[in-house]
Motif scaffolding. Structure first.
Motif, PDB file in Angstrom:
ATOM      1  N   SER A 516       0.820  -1.203   0.000  1.00  0.00           N
ATOM      2  CA  SER A 516       0.000   0.000   0.000  1.00  0.00           C
ATOM      3  C   SER A 516       0.855   1.253   0.000  1.00  0.00           C
ATOM      4  CB  SER A 516      -0.921  -0.010   1.221  1.00  0.00           C
ATOM      5  OG  SER A 516      -0.148  -0.073   2.405  1.00  0.00           O
ATOM      6  N   SER A 519       1.927   2.100  -3.495  1.00  0.00           N
ATOM      7  CA  SER A 519       0.842   2.480  -4.394  1.00  0.00           C
ATOM      8  C   SER A 519       0.616   3.978  -4.398  1.00  0.00           C
ATOM      9  CB  SER A 519      -0.446   1.764  -3.976  1.00  0.00           C
ATOM     10  OG  SER A 519      -0.834   2.201  -2.697  1.00  0.00           O
ATOM     11  N   GLU A 520       1.191   4.662  -3.368  1.00  0.00           N
ATOM     12  CA  GLU A 520       0.988   6.107  -3.308  1.00  0.00           C
ATOM     13  C   GLU A 520       2.122   6.857  -3.982  1.00  0.00           C
ATOM     14  OE1 GLU A 520       0.649   6.855   0.810  1.00  0.00           O
ATOM     15  OE2 GLU A 520      -1.266   5.806   1.032  1.00  0.00           O
ATOM     16  N   THR A 522       4.565   8.311  -6.830  1.00  0.00           N
ATOM     17  CA  THR A 522       4.326   8.785  -8.187  1.00  0.00           C
ATOM     18  C   THR A 522       5.657   9.089  -8.844  1.00  0.00           C
ATOM     19  OG1 THR A 522       4.134  11.077  -7.428  1.00  0.00           O
ATOM     20  CG2 THR A 522       2.100   9.785  -7.556  1.00  0.00           C
ATOM     21  N   ASP A 529       2.612   6.580 -14.346  1.00  0.00           N
ATOM     22  CA  ASP A 529       1.859   6.300 -13.118  1.00  0.00           C
ATOM     23  C   ASP A 529       0.597   5.498 -13.413  1.00  0.00           C
ATOM     24  OD1 ASP A 529       3.722   7.655 -11.644  1.00  0.00           O
ATOM     25  OD2 ASP A 529       2.611   9.555 -11.619  1.00  0.00           O
ATOM     26  N   LYS A 530      -0.046   5.814 -14.513  1.00  0.00           N
ATOM     27  CA  LYS A 530      -1.270   5.093 -14.882  1.00  0.00           C
ATOM     28  C   LYS A 530      -0.965   3.634 -15.194  1.00  0.00           C
ATOM     29  CE  LYS A 530      -5.188   5.334 -18.082  1.00  0.00           C
ATOM     30  NZ  LYS A 530      -5.783   6.081 -19.216  1.00  0.00           N
ATOM     31  N   LYS A 533      -0.235   1.770 -11.944  1.00  0.00           N
ATOM     32  CA  LYS A 533      -1.478   1.549 -11.209  1.00  0.00           C
ATOM     33  C   LYS A 533      -2.261   0.376 -11.795  1.00  0.00           C
ATOM     34  CE  LYS A 533      -5.648   3.945  -9.631  1.00  0.00           C
ATOM     35  NZ  LYS A 533      -6.410   5.232  -9.659  1.00  0.00           N
ATOM     36  N   ASN A 534      -2.329   0.305 -13.118  1.00  0.00           N
ATOM     37  CA  ASN A 534      -3.056  -0.792 -13.768  1.00  0.00           C
ATOM     38  C   ASN A 534      -2.381  -2.139 -13.518  1.00  0.00           C
ATOM     39  OD1 ASN A 534      -5.020   0.865 -14.827  1.00  0.00           O
ATOM     40  ND2 ASN A 534      -3.952   1.199 -16.754  1.00  0.00           N
ATOM     41  N   LYS A 536      -0.516  -2.959 -10.900  1.00  0.00           N
ATOM     42  CA  LYS A 536      -0.763  -3.345  -9.502  1.00  0.00           C
ATOM     43  C   LYS A 536      -2.183  -3.868  -9.308  1.00  0.00           C
ATOM     44  CE  LYS A 536       2.600  -0.212  -7.400  1.00  0.00           C
ATOM     45  NZ  LYS A 536       2.804   0.961  -6.523  1.00  0.00           N
ATOM     46  N   LYS A 537      -3.114  -3.276 -10.034  1.00  0.00           N
ATOM     47  CA  LYS A 537      -4.503  -3.738  -9.952  1.00  0.00           C
ATOM     48  C   LYS A 537      -4.619  -5.181 -10.461  1.00  0.00           C
ATOM     49  CE  LYS A 537      -9.179  -2.393 -11.319  1.00  0.00           C
ATOM     50  NZ  LYS A 537      -9.987  -1.407 -12.092  1.00  0.00           N
ATOM     51  N   GLN A 577       9.323   0.714 -12.547  1.00  0.00           N
ATOM     52  CA  GLN A 577       9.773   1.311 -11.291  1.00  0.00           C
ATOM     53  C   GLN A 577      11.260   1.637 -11.311  1.00  0.00           C
ATOM     54  OE1 GLN A 577       8.424  -1.643  -8.501  1.00  0.00           O
ATOM     55  NE2 GLN A 577       6.558  -0.486  -8.041  1.00  0.00           N
TER      56      GLN A 577
END
Length: 580
Positions: A516, A519-520, A522, A529-530, A533-534, A536-537, A577
């Protein structure tokens, strides 16, 4: 107006009789018992007519006064059935060939009632699906003939009104109710192609877009199809004779759902093993499945194939809804000890638990208050007899046949839907001179060498699971006892501890993408970043699928493919990353 008193037909080696139903079962005054052993019996759909064959002739009488409707000199008749509106009587006798008739004689016959005039003679060699199937208004009648479905209209059997031809059609199921009628068709797979079930609405049977729904699947030697009362959906149990993995002696079964609006689904079951029984609730919005290696689970699902109540585990292999749908009996017959659990399905609360040893037949009385259990030949040739119960556990009537005599069949009189109102459920046993037969508490098996020693806590061969309410917003804790709730919390805590230990033992490179805190973070680049995020989802969804798989849930093919892509997604995430 008081509801009618149901009749109970009894057939055995001493003849055929009709009894005026519960709570007291006495010989029907208008029916003279036939002392000749009969081969078959049946009631009409509305319960006004009763028919049987005693090896000499077929008799049809009115239930209300016993007056004769028709007699047919058909001594070889083995099966009979009425059309829904009592216009036609269908008789079947085994197909045979003789020297005078090398092609055999027509053995399926249709007779007009009450005139007795023959309508049509047909050939039906196999006893499976021997009887033509009518819609409730008799405007359509369907029969399977040589890989085709023949449709007749308005009881005109001299001309086929419509045909549905599909290669190797082996089974079908016509929807209940009136027009428009729908039919489910099963075609087994061949040469590597999958089996499939399709739904059609009569008379639109041809064309690529004619099917209302289509579901294909592998591993199916045969199927059983069950329409709900509203004819809005059908459940298909697909079975194979042999489980190639060797996991089950009973072969392999899967359960599929098809709706007339085109929706299809595989019903996900929470325990591996056979599917013993599938039954729709009379309200057509729920269905119950009994499944899994013993002790078996029983679960109620909604029309989204989501579980809404789990009855836990127990010695059961059958489920029976009352005609009104307010009571459900879960039972273990056959090679089990005959335990019956009676449940109030409005509150999902157990009413009682009964014991009916050596039961080979169970049936609800149309009044929704009583049931009959019977021990019949040839399944069991000793201790034949039957009992009438109140659902609270009281035995109201009992008949034990003398040694040397056999009971072959018991059957309740049929009634139209709504003939008997739903009554409030009672939890106290109804008064009875014969008392009640409660189920005896089961004890864990102990080897003979240890039976003389004091009992000590030990691990169980099977983990018993308590009932659980799975409806949204309900925890289900109210339905559990204190000890069951305590055990459930222990299991949940143990599972959570295992998952936590697993996370701690994983390499940091694997756990980093789903943490978590990261996930914050950037990168400053919205596009990167998008993508992170995808990814990780997707990884989070894969973790959830892996947990479901570890708990024993059977995943679909697309879900397994997602898990296989985990390493690829982790590599993509690490590359993104590193560039941060």
């Amino acid at each position: 107006m008081a509801p009618p008193v149901p009749l109970l037909a009894v057939r055995g080696s001493e003849g055929t009789s009709l009894l005026s139903g519960p709570p007291r079962c006495e010989p029907h005054p208008a029916f003279q018992r036939d002392t000749h052993p009969s081969r078959c019996l049946t009631f009409s759909t509305d319960g006004t007519l009763f028919g049987w064959c005693n090896g000499r002739s077929v008799h049809v009488v009115k239930c209300i006064d016993g007056s004769t409707v028709s007699n047919f000199e058909l001594p070889k008749t083995a099966l009979i059935e009425f059309s829904p509106l009592n216009n036609i009587l269908v008789t079947w006798q085994p197909y045979t060939k003789t020297q005078d008739s090398p092609q055999g004689e027509a053995n399926l016959r249709l007779w007009e009632l009450p005139s007795g005039r023959p309508i049509k003679s047909l050939y039906q060699k196999k006893v499976d699906s021997w009887c033509p199937i009518w819609s409730e208004d008799e405007k359509i009648c369907v029969r399977s003939v040589n890989n085709e479905l023949h449709f007749y209209e308005n009881n005109d059997f001299n001309s086929i009104a419509n045909k549905l031809h599909m290669q190797k059609v082996s089974d079908f199921a016509l929807s209940p109710g009136t027009q428009p009628s729908k039919v489910a068709v099963y075609v087994p797979g061949s040469k590597g192609a999958p089996s499939f079930v399709r739904l059609y609405q009569y008379p639109a049977l041809e064309g690529p877009s004619a099917a209302l729904a289509n579901k294909s699947f592998f591993k199916a030697d045969r199927v059983s199809m069950h329409w709900n009362r509203k004819a809005s959906a059908v459940l298909v149990t697909a079975s194979t004779e042999v489980d190639k993995s060797g996991a089950s002696y009973y072969g392999e079964q899967t359960l599929h759902y098809l709706a007339v609006n085109g929706e299809t689904a595989v019903v996900q079951l929470a325990k591996n093993g056979p599917i013993y029984d599938v039954v729709w609730s009379p309200n057509s919005s729920e269905f119950c499945v009994v499944y899994g290696f013993m002790p078996a689970k029983a679960t109620v699902f909604n029309l989204k194939c989501e579980p809404i109540f789990d009855f836990g585990t127990g010695p059961r292999n059958a489920a029976y809804y009352s005609p009104q749908g307010h009571i459900l009996v879960l039972a273990g017959f056959g090679n089990l000890q005959g335990q019956m659990e009676v449940w109030d399905v409005r509150k999902y609360k157990q009413v009682t638990k009964l014991q009916a040893t050596d039961t080979t037949w169970f049936s609800w009385c149309p009044d929704g208050e009583h049931v009959v259990t019977a021990t019949c030949s040839p399944r069991l040739r000793v201790s034949n007899g039957y009992k009438i119960w109140h659902y609270t556990g009281s035995v109201l009537h009992r008949v034990d046949l003398a040694a040397g005599t056999e009971l072959w069949e018991v059957r309740w009189q049929s009634f139209p839907v709504g003939s008997f109102p739903e009554r409030p459920i009672k939890y106290q046993a109804a008064p009875s001179e014969l008392g009640t037969t409660q189920a005896t508490p089961t004890q864990a098996y102990r080897p003979p060498a240890l039976r003389h020693m004091p009992a000590t806590p030990s691990s169980k061969l099977h983990e018993d699971e308590p009932p659980q309410d799975l409806r949204p917003g309900l925890s289900g804790e109210k339905s559990l006892s204190k000890s069951a709730l305590k055990n459930q919390r222990k299991r949940e805590a143990k599972k959570a501890a295992k998952q936590e230990a697993k996370r701690e033992s994983e390499p940091s490179t694997v756990s980093a993408p789903v943490s978590s805190s990261q996930s914050e973070e950037t990168n400053g680049d919205p596009e990167t970043d998008k993508k992170i995020k995808n990814l990780k989802k997707k990884l989070k969804a894969i973790d959830e699928l892996k947990e479901q798989q570890a708990s024993g849930k059977v995943l679909q093919k697309n879900q397994l493919e997602k898990i296989q892509k985990e390493e690829q997604l982790l590599e993509e995430l690490r590359d993104l990353q590193v560039g941060q």
